[in-house]
Write a protein that holds these residues in place. Structure first.
Motif, mmCIF file in Angstrom:
data_model
loop_
_atom_site.group_PDB
_atom_site.id
_atom_site.type_symbol
_atom_site.label_atom_id
_atom_site.label_comp_id
_atom_site.label_asym_id
_atom_site.label_seq_id
_atom_site.Cartn_x
_atom_site.Cartn_y
_atom_site.Cartn_z
ATOM 1 N N LYS A 1 -25.320 -55.616 39.831
ATOM 2 C CA LYS A 1 -25.866 -54.465 39.804
ATOM 3 C C LYS A 1 -25.239 -53.476 39.396
ATOM 4 O O LYS A 1 -25.526 -52.452 38.402
ATOM 5 N N SER A 2 -23.916 -53.223 39.989
ATOM 6 C CA SER A 2 -22.872 -52.168 39.709
ATOM 7 C C SER A 2 -22.772 -52.184 38.234
ATOM 8 O O SER A 2 -22.637 -51.083 37.540
ATOM 9 N N VAL A 3 -22.347 -53.579 37.665
ATOM 10 C CA VAL A 3 -22.049 -53.514 36.287
ATOM 11 C C VAL A 3 -23.177 -53.114 35.450
ATOM 12 O O VAL A 3 -22.693 -52.325 34.468
ATOM 13 N N ASN A 4 -24.310 -53.565 35.709
ATOM 14 C CA ASN A 4 -25.449 -53.199 34.989
ATOM 15 C C ASN A 4 -25.646 -51.715 34.840
ATOM 16 O O ASN A 4 -25.948 -51.246 33.779
ATOM 17 N N HIS A 5 -25.352 -51.228 36.094
ATOM 18 C CA HIS A 5 -25.710 -49.742 36.207
ATOM 19 C C HIS A 5 -24.502 -49.215 35.340
ATOM 20 O O HIS A 5 -24.899 -47.741 35.000
ATOM 21 N N GLY A 6 -23.270 -49.412 35.372
ATOM 22 C CA GLY A 6 -22.278 -48.978 34.693
ATOM 23 C C GLY A 6 -21.530 -48.001 35.803
ATOM 24 O O GLY A 6 -21.993 -47.680 36.808
ATOM 25 N N PHE A 7 -20.472 -47.810 35.432
ATOM 26 C CA PHE A 7 -19.367 -46.951 36.655
ATOM 27 C C PHE A 7 -19.159 -45.666 36.033
ATOM 28 O O PHE A 7 -19.112 -45.277 34.749
ATOM 29 N N CYS A 8 -18.654 -44.662 36.690
ATOM 30 C CA CYS A 8 -18.236 -43.477 36.234
ATOM 31 C C CYS A 8 -17.096 -43.015 37.271
ATOM 32 O O CYS A 8 -17.056 -43.211 38.429
ATOM 33 N N PHE A 9 -16.020 -42.270 36.569
ATOM 34 C CA PHE A 9 -15.045 -41.944 37.131
ATOM 35 C C PHE A 9 -14.603 -40.496 36.434
ATOM 36 O O PHE A 9 -14.532 -40.434 35.467
ATOM 37 N N ASN A 10 -14.052 -39.483 37.384
ATOM 38 C CA ASN A 10 -13.876 -38.297 36.879
ATOM 39 C C ASN A 10 -12.390 -37.975 37.399
ATOM 40 O O ASN A 10 -12.303 -38.119 38.387
ATOM 41 N N ILE A 11 -11.599 -37.574 36.430
ATOM 42 C CA ILE A 11 -9.960 -37.295 36.643
ATOM 43 C C ILE A 11 -9.811 -35.726 36.532
ATOM 44 O O ILE A 11 -10.232 -35.330 35.239
ATOM 45 N N LEU A 12 -9.278 -34.973 37.290
ATOM 46 C CA LEU A 12 -8.812 -33.797 37.094
ATOM 47 C C LEU A 12 -7.203 -33.525 36.927
ATOM 48 O O LEU A 12 -6.534 -34.269 37.721
#
Lengths: 422, 422
Positions: free
Chosen positions: B30-41
């Motif tokens: 499910k996660s792979v299908n949904h895609g991941f998101c990551f935010n770096i500052l």
């Protein structure tokens, strides 16, 4: 958003490992699932659960619902912890003993609805706290509805129940004790049931479409077999050297896990092995959200029902809503203030003008009178001057006359003396 | 925030393979299908190689021109990219602090960073509080990791660094790194790291600790924790070493290989940040930093949990109560404003009345004066008239006398004449 950037060359970044990280964490956390079974007593619900989970959920010490005689519909839950392949699952089975067993079954679905709603409410309250803690998910993820194998069609109770629950929980209708139907009878029965389900616009749980060709073939196969006809058994029998769960009849053994005998395997695979997560997701993203938005939109603090919320208010968070209202009110106040200010100014201006006019009027009149008076004065002065002139003239004249007279009498005297006068 | 610890559940054995051990896989799919998101500052002074490091880490060239040093304040520039590695799609957002450390007065430098982080939390909170919300498709912009770039002075942390990190440590996972560490020798580096670590500890700065609660990664994480802050070198230039092309920086005295663990900690950073703990960074952001923000925000607005364990807390009831209180406030304000106006009107009216009164008094006085003048005039007139009359009388009397005298004189004259003639 930029178009997808493909990574250069043989460069290795490593976020392809994210799924493993997710896997690892989920195993550590463990899983939970709540399964509700609804149907008249005697349809083999407990047996099916035991078959599905290969355990004695219901045993001597924990009797199944059919062995518990109830006068009214109860909703009871049993919680068990099972482990397999390093994965821990907290399984909650919710029974509804007494469902459909009374003579008058009106509203027998109400306790079920109440239970589902109360679990959603618990979740909503926990989620809405200021200090949130880790909370268990006790919401009902799936409801297996057992249809009696009459072979004809759905009973009014079946239709009524599914209609009332299809928008609150994932409903999966099952034909119970399918070993009392021949394959042909079963086919007809299934067709009839699906027809009636469509007619009544009942939305049973739908399998999500997957892009993968292989899986989508599988999904289509499952969809064609709905509603699934199941058989359950607590007994292991030996058939042709194999040990299988089944039901022994004089004419043979109905095997639970034989796909030609019933759809049990399909149900098990779908419910547990492939779609357990999706059932939870649909519960969370659809059924729970519906409950939540209904709950939050409807009730006012008086406990009355407020249907006046506009679409805008629904898509805004209550905090933002309050902010918006505050802003609107500030604007309203400002407007009111300027209006009042304007009215005030206008009235003051009016009054001042009136006063000014009045003052001007009085001034004018006063001037008028003054002028009048001055004119009269002048006139008087003129008259006086004239009179003075006249008077002095006359007095002068008189003096002359007097002098003349005097002179004349003097002359007369003189003449008299001179004897001029006889 | 879900917990599944099997509380209140009894453990039961399974008689065979049920199949729920596929749950982690279902979740992963499910996660792979949904895609991941990551935010770096990335926080650090201009010129410390922030952009280059990002390029090196993600093996790609992100957009952007190197910034000048003349920025008036600290701005945050964010860019989002869609990356893919094998079947894993990652929506990566890189936020850069532009102009950090360039101003003469750096007192407010941290403010725009804190504001930015809070804004992302606020956006999520607003979404979470909406009545109709879509959390599962929400693009999460909350910052999951903050790479703090320390200048390679070799001495100690700058006060700006301490101040900024102290302000950020309760809002974001901070991973301090020594930038452009090829400027420091190995022995200096060890001392530098020790100094930095002790300064952080003595100032109570909470940096992100790689988690050691999961046995599978506890060891590597705990070792890596000891290597913090990571001394990194970034480069997208490739140099041939042996028969391979490697990312490196070429100097006359040698080549610094980015991925050589003897040369710098780049590989460690990549391992920890991306390969091992990306998911944990996301989780910590959500369960710790975001929760803290949310709690503070709600408390600020006056919400609080009623009774933690007995009465379930109802956010929606509190909203209603808050809202009523707030509406009551507004009503009161409105009333006050109205009252104030009424007061002003009264005062102004009294003022104007006073002015009117004065005006009338003034004119009454004038009128009186006028009356007096008139009277005087009348008197004067009267006296003149009297005088005129008197004069007239006198004149008449005199004329009478004269005419008499004349008559007599006339006869005298006549007599005289007669006598004369005689």
């Amino acid at each position: 958003l930029k178009p997808t950037l493909c990574l250069r060359g043989s460069g290795y970044v490593g976020f392809a490992n994210l799924p493993n990280q997710v896997y690892r964490k989920s195993v550590k956390r463990g899983f939970e699932f709540t399964l509700m079974v609804v149907g008249e007593s005697g349809l083999g619900k407990s047996t099916l659960i035991n078959s599905l989970f290969l355990t004695d959920l219901y045993s001597k010490d924990y009797p199944g619902p059919s062995l518990r005689i109830k006068k009214t519909v109860q909703v009871e839950q049993s919680k068990v912890l099972v482990k397999e392949g390093g994965v821990q699952l907290t399984l909650t089975i919710v029974d509804t003993p007494g469902f459909g067993d009374a003579v008058d079954n009106s509203n027998c679905w109400q306790p079920v609805i109440n239970y589902i709603d109360s679990k959603c409410e618990d979740f909503l309250n926990a989620e809405s706290r200021v200090n949130r803690r880790l909370m268990p998910d006790n919401r009902v993820h799936c409801c297996l509805y057992f249809i009696a194998p009459s072979g004809h069609g759905l009973k009014p109770l079946d239709i009524e129940f599914m209609k009332r629950l299809h928008d609150k929980v994932n409903v999966i209708p099952l034909i119970a004790k399918a070993d009392t139907l021949t394959p042909e009878e079963c086919q007809l029965f299934k067709k009839q049931i699906m027809k009636e389900i469509q007619e009544h616009k009942i939305q049973i749980y739908e399998f999500p479409d997957i892009e993968d060709d292989e899986d989508s073939k599988l999904i289509r196969k499952i969809k064609e077999r709905m509603p699934l006809a199941v058989v359950g058994s607590n007994v292991v029998i030996e058939v042709n050297g194999r040990k299988v769960r089944g039901r022994q009849y004089p004419w043979g053994v109905a095997e639970v896990e034989n796909g030609e005998h019933c759809d049990f395997t399909v149900l098990r695979n779908m419910l547990i092995r492939t779609h357990m997560q999706d059932l939870k997701d649909v519960t969370n993203n659809v059924h729970y959200e519906n409950y939540r938005s209904r709950k939050l939109a409807a009730v006012t603090c008086n406990g009355g029902v407020d249907t006046s919320k506009t679409k805008n208010q629904m898509t805004r968070s209550p905090l933002a809503q309050m902010e918006e209202e505050r802003r609107e009110h500030v604007m309203k106040m400002k407007k009111m203030e300027t209006e009042m200010e304007q009215v005030f100014e206008m009235k003051v201006k009016e009054k001042k003008q009136k006063l000014k006019d009045s003052e001007a009027e009085l001034e004018r009149r006063h001037e008028q009178m003054k002028k009048n008076l001055e004119a009269q004065y002048k006139e008087l002065e003129e008259k006086k001057r004239h009179h003075e002139e006249e008077k002095s003239n006359w007095e002068a004249q008189q003096r002359i006359l007097e002098q003349q007279k005097l002179d004349a009498s003097k002359t007369m005297e003189k003449n008299k003396k001179k004897g001029k006068i006889f | 925030l879900l917990k599944c610890d099997g509380e209140g559940a009894r453990a039961v054995p399974l008689a065979g393979h049920v199949g729920f051990d596929s749950m982690p896989d279902q979740l992963v799919n499910k996660s792979v299908n949904h895609g991941f998101c990551f935010n770096i500052l990335c926080v650090g002074e201009t010129g410390l190689g922030k952009s280059t490091l990002m390029d090196t880490l993600f093996n790609t060239k992100f957009e952007g021109e190197p910034t000048q040093h003349n920025q008036p304040g600290v701005q945050l520039k964010s860019n989002t990219y869609e990356l893919q590695e094998s079947n894993v799609r990652l929506k990566l957002t890189v936020v850069n602090t532009v102009g950090f450390g360039d101003q003469i007065n750096k007192e407010d430098s941290y403010k725009s960073i804190v504001e930015f982080i809070d804004t992302q939390f606020e956006a999520y909170l607003q979404e979470e509080l909406k009545i109709k919300r879509t959390l599962h498709s929400y693009h999460d912009t909350r910052i999951h990791a903050c790479l703090y770039f320390i200048a390679p002075t070799g001495h100690s942390l700058k006060s700006l660094d301490l101040v900024t990190m102290k302000k950020l440590d309760s809002k974001v996972n901070i991973i301090p790194i020594i930038a452009k560490s090829d400027a420091i020798s190995k022995s200096e580096l060890t001392k530098f790291k020790i100094k930095i670590t002790s300064e952080l500890v003595s100032n109570g700065v909470q940096i992100y600790q790689f988690p050691t609660d999961d046995e599978t990664v506890a060891e590597i994480n705990s070792t890596m924790n000891g290597h913090l802050p990571f001394a990194v070198v970034g480069s997208t230039e490739e140099v041939k070493i042996g028969n391979k092309m490697v990312k490196a920086r070429q100097y006359p005295w040698g080549t610094v290989q980015v991925e050589n663990e003897n040369h710098c900690d780049f590989v460690k950073l990549r391992e920890m940040l991306i390969r091992v703990n990306m998911e944990d960074l996301r989780e910590q952001t959500h369960t710790r930093h975001y929760e803290l923000y949310r709690r503070c925000k709600l408390e600020e607005m006056g919400f609080k949990d009623t009774d933690p364990d007995c009465k379930p807390f109802s956010l929606q009831e509190t909203y209603e109560a808050k809202r009523n209180e707030f509406m009551g406030d507004l009503q009161k304000k409105e009333e006050e404003m109205r009252q104030m106006f009424v007061q002003r009107v009264k005062e102004k009216e009294a003022e104007l009345k006073e002015a009117e009164k004065e005006l009338h008094e003034k004119f009454d006085r004038l009128k009186k004066l006028h009356q007096d003048e008139k009277k005087k005039l009348e008197d004067k007139k009267k006296s003149l008239d009297d005088e005129l009359n008197g004069f007239k009388q006198k004149k008449t009397a005199a004329e009478l006398l004269q005419s008499q005298a004349q008559q007599a004189g006339g006869s005298t004259t006549l007599k005289r004449d007669k006598e004369r003639k005689k």
